[in-house]
Design an enzyme around this catalytic site. Structure first.
Site, PDB file in Angstrom:
ATOM      1  N   THR A   8       0.841  -1.202   0.000  1.00 49.45           N
ATOM      2  CA  THR A   8       0.000   0.000   0.000  1.00 49.45           C
ATOM      3  C   THR A   8       0.869   1.241   0.000  1.00 49.45           C
ATOM      4  OG1 THR A   8      -1.774   1.206   1.114  1.00 49.45           O
ATOM      5  CG2 THR A   8      -0.196   0.111   2.545  1.00 49.45           C
ATOM      6  N   LYS A   9       0.330   2.307  -0.615  1.00 53.29           N
ATOM      7  CA  LYS A   9       0.985   3.618  -0.528  1.00 53.29           C
ATOM      8  C   LYS A   9       0.121   4.572   0.274  1.00 53.29           C
ATOM      9  CE  LYS A   9       3.791   3.498  -4.708  1.00 53.29           C
ATOM     10  NZ  LYS A   9       4.162   4.221  -5.945  1.00 53.29           N
ATOM     11  N   ASN A  10      -0.912   4.049   0.923  1.00 52.12           N
ATOM     12  CA  ASN A  10      -1.795   4.909   1.716  1.00 52.12           C
ATOM     13  C   ASN A  10      -1.262   4.950   3.158  1.00 52.12           C
ATOM     14  OD1 ASN A  10      -3.891   5.532   3.588  1.00 52.12           O
ATOM     15  ND2 ASN A  10      -5.413   5.236   1.980  1.00 52.12           N
ATOM     16  N   GLU A  42      -1.702  -0.204 -11.313  1.00 59.41           N
ATOM     17  CA  GLU A  42      -3.004   0.166 -11.888  1.00 59.41           C
ATOM     18  C   GLU A  42      -4.079  -0.763 -11.364  1.00 59.41           C
ATOM     19  OE1 GLU A  42      -4.055   1.576 -15.766  1.00 59.41           O
ATOM     20  OE2 GLU A  42      -1.940   1.297 -16.306  1.00 59.41           O
ATOM     21  N   ASP A  71      -7.596  -3.846  -0.534  1.00 55.24           N
ATOM     22  CA  ASP A  71      -8.411  -2.980  -1.372  1.00 55.24           C
ATOM     23  C   ASP A  71      -9.703  -2.739  -0.615  1.00 55.24           C
ATOM     24  OD1 ASP A  71      -8.250  -1.585  -3.969  1.00 55.24           O
ATOM     25  OD2 ASP A  71     -10.232  -2.478  -4.209  1.00 55.24           O
ATOM     26  N   PHE A 152      -8.744   8.554   8.215  1.00 57.02           N
ATOM     27  CA  PHE A 152      -8.514   9.115   6.881  1.00 57.02           C
ATOM     28  C   PHE A 152      -9.768   8.888   6.050  1.00 57.02           C
ATOM     29  CE2 PHE A 152      -7.303   4.668   6.636  1.00 57.02           C
ATOM     30  CZ  PHE A 152      -7.697   4.250   5.374  1.00 57.02           C
TER      31      PHE A 152
END
Ligand SMILES: O=c1[nH]c(=O)c2ncn([C@@H]3O[C@H](COP(=O)(O)OP(=O)(O)OP(=O)(O)O)[C@@H](O)[C@H]3O)c2[nH]1
Ligand SMILES: [Mg+2]
Length: 195
Positions: A8-10, A42, A71, A152
């Site tokens: 994850t990049k969150n 993507e 996800d 968030f």
């Protein structure tokens, strides 16, 4: 300390995973922690499962190690399930939590049915094995004015069933007790213990 890569990049998700896994004495390494940056993956799937698998499997292939991916999204009944898999970019590019939340509130103006749920699908990709999936859900309802600073995404407009505060007004520990993400992680416990 054992480590697990979380694709994850969150930063909000990364922090939630860190605080869950530390209880099992496992260190989580997110894509934000890697020295060599990885390209954005993507998310072309049409389900949470497909997108979670894309993220986990691409990074597991690249690094040849087990990888966990998440996800997730907000599913709103009165919006036929939107934003759903499009939650991160509901108001368009670049990703903007505030704009996303405002778009949902705008679409719900004058709408009586405020029922919604957060959904999280975790995928564990292990090189040479079938990917494992676990789904967690947190039911709730949406208010019309954002409240609270924690968490968030859509947390400031989401009141979990049985609570009187938004997810963003609850402490991080409380969110981690009741969230869709913790619900899914708990179903992975057997796998986590054998790491
Ligand atoms: O209020 C929220 N509390 C949560 O606990 C939560 N979990 C998911 N979401 C929403 O759903 C998108 C995920 O989309 P998503 O799974 O593609 O993740 P992402 O793009 O943010 O990061 P990555 O993991 O893909 O790198 C996020 O951005 C948020 O808008 C949440 N909102
Ligand atoms: Mg994403």
């Amino acid at each position: 300390m054992k480590e697990i890569i979380v694709a994850t990049k969150n930063p909000g998700k990364a922090e939630e995973f860190r605080s869950f896994f530390v209880k099992y004495d496992i260190k989580t390494v997110s894509l934000l922690d890697l020295i060599e940056p990885v390209e954005d993956i993507e998310e072309t799937g049409t389900t949470f499962e497909a997108n979670a698998a894309l993220k986990a499997e691409q990074i597991a292939d690249k690094m040849n190690t087990p990888v966990l991916a998440d996800d997730s999204g907000l599913v709103v009944d009165a919006l036929d399930g939107r934003p759903g898999i499009f939650s991160a970019r509901y108001a368009g590019e670049p990703k903007d939590d505030q704009a996303n939340l405002e778009k949902v509130l705008h679409e719900l103006e004058g709408v009586a049915n405020r029922q919604a749920r957060f959904v999280c699908v975790l995928a564990v990709a292990i090189p040479g094995k079938e990917t494992i999936f676990k789904r967690g859900v947190c039911e709730g309802s949406l208010i019309s004015e954002p409240k609270g600073e924690n968490g968030f995404g859509y947390d400031p407009i989401f009141i979990p069933d049985g609570y009187r505060k938004t997810m963003a007004q609850l402490t991080a520990d409380k969110k981690n007790e009741i969230s869709h993400r913790s619900n899914a992680i708990m179903k992975l416990e057997e796998w986590i213990k054998q790491l």
